[in-house]
Write an enzyme that holds these catalytic residues in place. Structure first.
Site, PDB file in Angstrom:
ATOM      1  N   ILE A  24      -9.717  36.413 -16.927  1.00 28.89           N
ATOM      2  CA  ILE A  24      -9.796  35.161 -17.504  1.00 28.89           C
ATOM      3  C   ILE A  24     -10.670  37.059 -18.707  1.00 28.89           C
ATOM      4  O   ILE A  24     -10.878  36.683 -19.834  1.00 28.89           O
ATOM      5  CB  ILE A  24     -11.122  35.087 -16.720  1.00 28.89           C
ATOM      6  CG1 ILE A  24     -11.319  34.505 -15.487  1.00 28.89           C
ATOM      7  CG2 ILE A  24     -12.665  34.376 -17.487  1.00 28.89           C
ATOM      8  CD1 ILE A  24     -10.500  32.754 -15.907  1.00 28.89           C
ATOM      9  N   SER A  69     -16.984  27.187 -12.955  1.00 25.02           N
ATOM     10  CA  SER A  69     -15.944  27.544 -12.557  1.00 25.02           C
ATOM     11  C   SER A  69     -14.995  26.734 -13.583  1.00 25.02           C
ATOM     12  O   SER A  69     -15.071  26.020 -14.782  1.00 25.02           O
ATOM     13  CB  SER A  69     -15.556  27.038 -11.118  1.00 25.02           C
ATOM     14  OG  SER A  69     -15.575  26.050 -10.778  1.00 25.02           O
ATOM     15  N   CYS A  70     -13.905  27.438 -13.389  1.00 27.57           N
ATOM     16  CA  CYS A  70     -12.285  26.052 -14.349  1.00 27.57           C
ATOM     17  C   CYS A  70     -12.114  24.877 -13.487  1.00 27.57           C
ATOM     18  O   CYS A  70     -12.070  23.700 -14.544  1.00 27.57           O
ATOM     19  CB  CYS A  70     -11.625  27.199 -14.050  1.00 27.57           C
ATOM     20  SG  CYS A  70     -10.645  27.329 -12.166  1.00 27.57           S
ATOM     21  N   THR A  94      -4.555  32.538  -6.775  1.00 28.91           N
ATOM     22  CA  THR A  94      -5.463  33.225  -7.443  1.00 28.91           C
ATOM     23  C   THR A  94      -5.562  33.996  -7.254  1.00 28.91           C
ATOM     24  O   THR A  94      -4.885  34.913  -5.578  1.00 28.91           O
ATOM     25  CB  THR A  94      -7.387  33.037  -7.905  1.00 28.91           C
ATOM     26  OG1 THR A  94      -7.581  32.538  -6.871  1.00 28.91           O
ATOM     27  CG2 THR A  94      -7.275  31.234  -8.538  1.00 28.91           C
ATOM     28  N   GLY A 141     -16.691  24.721  -4.392  1.00 30.44           N
ATOM     29  CA  GLY A 141     -18.067  24.052  -4.637  1.00 30.44           C
ATOM     30  C   GLY A 141     -18.238  23.201  -5.815  1.00 30.44           C
ATOM     31  O   GLY A 141     -19.127  23.250  -6.288  1.00 30.44           O
TER      32      GLY A 141
END
Length: 451
Positions: free
Chosen positions: A95, A237-238, A268, A297
């Site tokens: 990122i 998150s993405c 990942t 989540g």
């Protein structure tokens, strides 16, 4: 040897700044197009036969290229001289490097990246920035200046290496915003160390832990942000960035009763290349050889930005042997009955052309994951896969680049933080430099183009 002070003589350097909101207002092609931005110039990508990644310069770009910085004491000229905020990237991984490339591609950004904290040092940081297995070769000129500094197209960026945020030189460098990209300092005490070290704001590029850190998803609730709300915020998150925009549309148009989500997610760095110890026994298995069910989540986190959906959504993740691009499969029961798949897709098209322009897209072409590599959108609806059962159960599938698309939203959120900065708010332009000029110079010959 470059010193910290060498990069911090000016608290907030002046620079020509164009439209703050231009980063979210684009011209799009029909069907499955991506933001018409010359991605190849700064990512090294080559487009597939199905999707165009590069574009011609827009009229806005042509105008922008003609703007000049206002010299001290000179008469007003086109282009507002405004301050840029100093940014530090903490954690130069996937990122962090994607963020830097995305930022580098925005010539109108109110941000000035001046330093990265990377445990590997200058040599590792520059090599991995220049050569990327997903993005390709960075077309910018990346050079090592000394063992503490590198440059991108002549712009110097300092490299520090310290795993303890309290020992980072944020005060000395005059850092305004820290992009927290390690995935480690995601709670108040951890991220707060950046504040203690001298930074003013922290943006966590992951779900935050603790109710004291507000979460923002661009296109959903970013308008709730204010400078005084909090010094530490999360970009979620993405997957939440993919899910929340189109869930917002579904809830507003059809009313969500409840639903479940599965994200088929590329592996990942948190997984193991070969079988090895991990606190999650499934993530302990070889990432490139298995479909790995695991928790997420993302669905529950939607309620952080859409509170009315609290307790209505849940989901899981399936990590698969692809390095990038993921896809969300959402099934919801809705309040409105008698809808068709076309009704659902039309609601998405309306939002994509309106309030979610630049965030949501609708794809009518039968594509696969690689075709969405380097998509700037948070989510792209695959219209041919939309289903309705019994008139009140809806299935929606949406693609997202879990690295590049997410990093674009981090830049968007950082831009928003900058635009809300006290003393800079009055410097924010309209989104069109010619429009801004014409407001003050309505009789100018060029302004007649818009009459």
């Amino acid at each position: 040897m470059a010193s910290h002070a060498a990069l911090a003589p000016s608290r907030i350097p002046a620079s020509t700044r164009l439209a703050s909101k231009a980063s979210q207002q684009y011209s799009f092609l029909t069907q499955c197009s991506f933001k018409r931005l010359d991605v190849a110039d700064f990512s090294g990508l080559r487009s597939s036969n199905s999707v165009t990644f590069t574009r011609e310069a827009s009229f806005h770009d042509v105008i922008a290229a003609q703007l000049t910085t206002k010299p001290t004491g000179a008469a007003p000229v086109r282009g507002e001289t405004v301050a840029k905020l100093k940014v530090a990237i903490n954690g130069f991984g996937r990122i962090g490097r994607n963020f830097l490339r995305c930022w580098h591609g925005r010539k109108d950004s109110p941000l000035d990246v001046v330093v990265v904290n990377d445990s590997g040092g200058v040599k590792s940081a520059t090599h991995l920035l220049k050569y990327d297995s997903i993005l390709g070769t960075f077309k910018a000129d990346v050079k090592i200046i000394d063992n503490e500094t590198f440059s991108i197209d002549g712009k110097p960026i300092k490299v520090v290496s310290n795993r303890d945020p309290l020992k980072l030189p944020w005060a000395e460098l005059g850092i305004d915003i820290v992009i927290e990209g390690t995935g480690v300092f995601v709670d108040g005490p951890g991220a707060g160390k950046h504040i203690q070290a001298g930074a003013k704001k922290v943006i966590i590029t992951a779900p935050a832990k603790g109710s004291d850190i507000p979460t923002y998803v661009v296109g959903v609730n970013e308008k709730d942000y204010g400078h005084d709300v909090a010094n530490i915020i999360s970009n979620a998150s993405c997957t939440t960035n993919c899910l929340a925009p189109f869930v917002k549309v579904l809830d507003e148009e059809l009313g969500i009763v409840k639903g479940t989500m599965t994200t088929t997610h590329s592996y990942t760095g948190d997984q193991r290349l070969l079988d090895a110890s991990h606190r999650d026994l499934r993530r302990a298995r070889a990432a490139a050889l298995n479909i790995v069910p695991t928790s997420t989540g993302a669905a529950k986190a939607v309620s952080l930005v859409l509170p009315q959906l609290k307790g209505k959504l849940n989901g899981i993740a399936l990590r698969v042997p692809t390095p990038n691009v993921s896809v969300v499969d959402l099934v919801v029961n809705i309040e409105k009955v008698g809808v068709t798949a076309e009704d659902v897709n039309n609601a998405f098209r309306k939002a994509a052309a309106g309030p979610l322009k630049g965030v949501l897209d609708v794809c009518d072409i039968p594509l696969v994951s690689v075709d969405f590599r380097c998509s700037d959108f948070s989510s792209t609806i695959d219209s041919s896969l939309t289903m309705v059962m019994g008139g009140d159960m809806v299935k929606v599938v949406a693609w997202y680049d879990n690295e590049w698309g997410y990093s674009q939203r981090v830049v968007d959120l950082a831009d928003l933080v900058a635009n809300k900065w006290p003393g800079l708010e009055g410097s924010v332009a309209s989104g069109d430099p010619l429009e801004d000029f014409c407001k003050d110079n309505p009789a100018d010959e060029e302004c007649k183009l818009y009459e």
